[in-house]
Write an enzyme that holds these catalytic residues in place. Sequence first.
Site, PDB file in Angstrom:
ATOM      1  N   ARG A 342       0.843  -1.194   0.000  1.00 23.63           N
ATOM      2  CA  ARG A 342       0.000   0.000   0.000  1.00 23.63           C
ATOM      3  C   ARG A 342       0.878   1.242   0.000  1.00 23.63           C
ATOM      4  NH1 ARG A 342      -5.072   1.053   4.063  1.00 23.63           N
ATOM      5  NH2 ARG A 342      -3.471   0.779   5.672  1.00 23.63           N
ATOM      6  N   GLU A 431     -12.914   4.374  -0.006  1.00 21.79           N
ATOM      7  CA  GLU A 431     -13.011   4.873   1.369  1.00 21.79           C
ATOM      8  C   GLU A 431     -13.254   6.380   1.422  1.00 21.79           C
ATOM      9  OE1 GLU A 431      -9.300   3.920   3.260  1.00 21.79           O
ATOM     10  OE2 GLU A 431      -8.100   4.828   1.673  1.00 21.79           O
ATOM     11  N   ASP A 459     -12.475   5.157   7.660  1.00 28.75           N
ATOM     12  CA  ASP A 459     -12.109   6.276   6.799  1.00 28.75           C
ATOM     13  C   ASP A 459     -13.321   6.827   6.063  1.00 28.75           C
ATOM     14  OD1 ASP A 459      -9.449   7.406   6.625  1.00 28.75           O
ATOM     15  OD2 ASP A 459      -8.729   5.414   6.164  1.00 28.75           O
ATOM     16  N   ASP A 631      -5.393   2.063  13.639  1.00 28.38           N
ATOM     17  CA  ASP A 631      -4.495   2.804  12.764  1.00 28.38           C
ATOM     18  C   ASP A 631      -5.104   4.184  12.546  1.00 28.38           C
ATOM     19  OD1 ASP A 631      -6.453   2.555  10.830  1.00 28.38           O
ATOM     20  OD2 ASP A 631      -5.302   1.247   9.516  1.00 28.38           O
TER      21      ASP A 631
END
Length: 735
Positions: A342, A431, A459, A631
């Site tokens: 990512r 997202e 998100d 996160d």
Amino acid sequence: MIKGGCERLEHYERLDKYHIHEKLLEFVNKNVLEPHEINDFWEGVESLLERFIPVNQTLLEQRKTFERLLQEWYSRQDEVNPIEYETFLTSIGYIEPVVEDFNIDVLNVDREIAHQAGPQLVVPLDNARYALNAANARWGSLYDALYGTDMIDETDGMEKGRAYNPVRGNEVIRLAKQFLDDTFPLPSGSHKEVTRYVVRDDVAYAVIGDDEHSFADDSFVGYTGEPNELKTLMLQHNALHVELQFDREHPIGKIDPAGLMDIELESALSAIVDCEDSVAAVCAEDKVHLYRNWLGLMDGTLEASFQKNGKRLSRRLNEDKRLIGKGGAEVVLPGRALLFIRNVGHLMTTDLILDAAGREVPEGIVDAIFTSLIASRHLHRRLNSREGSIYIVKPKMHGSEEVAFTNDLFDAVEDLLDLPRHTLKVGVMDEERRTSLNLKNCIAQVKERVVFINTGFLDRTGDEIHSSMTLGPMRRKGEMKTSPWLAAYERLNVSTGLESGFHHQAQIGKGMWAMPDRMRDMMREKMAHVRSGATTAWVPSPTAATLHAMHYHQLDAFDVQRELIKQPHSKHERQQLLDIPLATRIYSQDEINEELENNLQGLLGYVVRWVEQGVGCSKVPDIHHIGLMEDRATLRISSQHVANWLNHGICSAEQVEVTLYRMARVVDEQNESDPNYQPMTPNVDQSIAYQAAHELVFHGLKQPNGYTEPILHRRRREFMKRQTVEFNLKGGTSS
């Protein structure tokens, strides 16, 4: 002067128009490139930056324009008329004209993506041990997963304890044999009664008494050992593999009638190693560390040493599994998860490279160049992709123009590295609100390289809150999960993917189970992801991957997709997607206090580790002391929610200040056993982490799309600078 940088210009080497940090230059030139390639490569990098930096900036300015237009429109509304709202969004280009129907056409896609359905891990790339654990989680012990988790109660003599508990072990074996009965049913009898497994004439048999019971023809894959004295027997079901392991001298195999000592499940088919939300990489050294670990994963040299139970252990990538298959042919099964990487999104910049004016360049462009470069050097060895592809997940894109930018960028990187077109595959994370509303258009922009779409509640909700920040107060976070827009979002992601030809072509993913200590709850709830038509879903640990893999044996995700494809697409779901999750009732003071405590405690617990320890993802205890894998996505929704309530007077600034301090004390207590932890209280004015949390809330309205990265990066750099100064004052030396 280097704007926002954490290094001095003397640590850079000037090429033509750009300054390259010496750490990056040394790493790439010595470890990745051949000497004769160096000049041409860096010239190509400069050319690519010149072309794409202005476009990147234009797209970010477009985000600001949409934010401004939205808030101006909201300010003129007493209430939102759904038809007028959709008309307005269409008129400004927020909602795009839908493209004609199409099917994606992606070549050289690995079977883990196109033909297998199963769990997916996400792991921070800065931690070599965790990255190796994730890569090696392709196979997991079912016995260990059952024994070590809350899948089995610690009652009636089945407590874990320090030593092996045979009562608990017997329950593990009972559940595992039940899994075999459900997944590989015998024509007669149960796997609990089997005294031997054998292979004859390319068929596997289970022996019960004097009778042999054959497995289904398509279930046998291969074996090791001798046909009548097996070491392992490999079976398959729903395209997933299950390995029975035998050893009559092993403490478990010794007491099993068939000598079965363990059952290994093919678990994490794929893993996303992360340069983004789960890492705290804020300067050149941090980024080069990520790239170095990525190189180790790609060339197979990454190792990690650590202490466990007083012993020094070392970990490296697992080898493939080699078996004797039908007709005596060798069968090779991957020993490691297929790895995606990512990259970061379009927003942030990095001090790895500076332009002529000393300004940092977009980090997403830099990630695309160097993660692709590193992976490209080892494609021929087929250590990761057996199809010769490089898999990159691209997060936080807003609408199809930003996805088109990524496609053009990947084209340019392929040209720079002399790779065949569409070697770089892309995963599009759904997202952000504009991406959800225009998902079909987004997919169309990358229809020859897209291999993955997924949803992410945190998100996506953070962007939902920020997008309608000034319209009114939002409902509580728990109530968000039953909002019409969220259900529509989850359904539309799957249906749009299937409509675009994802069936047996690309992954459709679902989000993370955040409670690694609550596996029984996960097994109860996460089956819904398979029923939804998703072919993968995120899990928080290798153990969770092994348990979640059982869901894909219980239900064939591709069968679910085949049924969904037959169903007509609802025309009302986009309207539901536009349903803004405003509060529908007046909250009591107790409810407001509870929501603030939940948001602020979780926010502080995450921020303090990020800013002061450089930990981007960890198990953070919530206010009820339940460990949650956190996160930056968690931080985004929490900070934006409190900012929204502040903006609309649901809570006062004083109330937030008092709660923030009280929750800081709670977080300090939760971390008191950590020798590296620095308490935030009582001197919160001196705590950079506390000030970062305070800023995220009280300046939440001003953050671009509600993102937390700008504040976190600046505060982390501030903390690192303070540490360097204190070290020097104590007589140390700085590098």
